[in-house]
Write a protein that holds these residues in place. Sequence first.
Motif, PDB file in Angstrom:
ATOM      1  N   TYR A 111     -25.716  -7.385  10.959  1.00 41.53           N
ATOM      2  CA  TYR A 111     -26.064  -8.789  10.746  1.00 41.53           C
ATOM      3  C   TYR A 111     -27.548  -9.039  11.026  1.00 41.53           C
ATOM      4  O   TYR A 111     -28.278  -9.589  10.187  1.00 41.53           O
ATOM      5  N   TYR A 112     -28.000  -8.609  12.204  1.00 42.54           N
ATOM      6  CA  TYR A 112     -29.395  -8.874  12.581  1.00 42.54           C
ATOM      7  C   TYR A 112     -30.370  -8.047  11.732  1.00 42.54           C
ATOM      8  O   TYR A 112     -31.475  -8.499  11.429  1.00 42.54           O
ATOM      9  N   THR A 113     -29.963  -6.836  11.347  1.00 37.21           N
ATOM     10  CA  THR A 113     -30.831  -6.039  10.475  1.00 37.21           C
ATOM     11  C   THR A 113     -30.953  -6.679   9.098  1.00 37.21           C
ATOM     12  O   THR A 113     -32.051  -6.695   8.502  1.00 37.21           O
ATOM     13  N   SER A 114     -29.860  -7.234   8.596  1.00 38.84           N
ATOM     14  CA  SER A 114     -29.915  -7.886   7.276  1.00 38.84           C
ATOM     15  C   SER A 114     -30.848  -9.091   7.311  1.00 38.84           C
ATOM     16  O   SER A 114     -31.523  -9.397   6.318  1.00 38.84           O
ATOM     17  N   LEU A 115     -30.914  -9.759   8.471  1.00 38.26           N
ATOM     18  CA  LEU A 115     -31.872 -10.874   8.597  1.00 38.26           C
ATOM     19  C   LEU A 115     -33.305 -10.352   8.575  1.00 38.26           C
ATOM     20  O   LEU A 115     -34.190 -10.958   7.941  1.00 38.26           O
TER      21      LEU A 115
END
Length: 332
Positions: A111-115
């Motif tokens: 999730y945070y990497t996709s952001l």
Amino acid sequence: MKKKGRGMATIMFGYGYGEGFPDYSHASIELTDDEKILVKTAAADVGQGVLTVITQVAAEVLKVDINKVKVIQGDTHKTKNSGSTSATRQTTFSGNAVKMASEDLLGKIYYYTSLEFKSNYPELGIKDGTVFLNENPDKKISIWELKKLVENKGESLKGEATYFPPTYAPNPENGQSDLLYVAYTFMTQIIDVEVDTVTGVVEVKDVYTALDCGKAINPINVEGQIEGGTAQGIGMALMEETVIKEGITLNPNMTGYLVPTSLDVPKFHSILVENEDSIGPFGAKGIGEPTTIAASPAIADAIYNAIGVRFYELPITPEKIIAALKEKENCD
């Protein structure tokens, strides 16, 4: 004279507390500043290897080397309840809790990497602690670098889970239940013995085991459980006897209460049947206590096969064998 005999026994074992009792394990997982993955669990390792299983489960889910995984075990200040190390439950219960917590952390990593990458979940991959774009592997970030970015936003990169499967009490009228235990382990053993008809001593020569272990997360550990459990079964079958007279134990030490030693351990020939069960992590089953159960009936059967005498009480000591052979001779 020494006579040879062969016996066989097949067992099934329902593991976990079962019967509707509340039974669960909790685990959490986080990234550390020294680039490790920290697993927190109250699961007690008493030699059965649950910490090895937990380490491998976390490493498999997060795609990191097992040397990156550290475990805090049984610290009441830092861990929540994982239940007892009994009922052959820890691989399934704590193993699943760690797997679910690892998946929770992995989902947050994606999730945070996709952001950060302005991408979608399916476009990402992870390996060796690094998240990358599948179409452009050079665009990557380590999970520990990601941890710092997340913490700078005032958020955290952690995973947590509780594994709490239901079971149901048996019907008092017929003993049946929709789900009495979470799953069942099956094992068959064939055991060869030699019985000395002069001294009554039984020597266990070879043990052939087929164990339905679901998925062997660590095959060497599973084989070790078979060997250790069988050794305990040999002790139960042939040696371990508490002698009590008028409420007093007459053999309260290891001189009078005999247990198997390394000299009593037979040759093992083990087959791991990986008939994957959907309950445990990656299909694994609990195999601790089941490995002790088949040895005693198989040995009793082998003794009968060797000398034609059936015993119904354990242990089958040399004195009992000599007495039984004399009685058989008188009857003949």
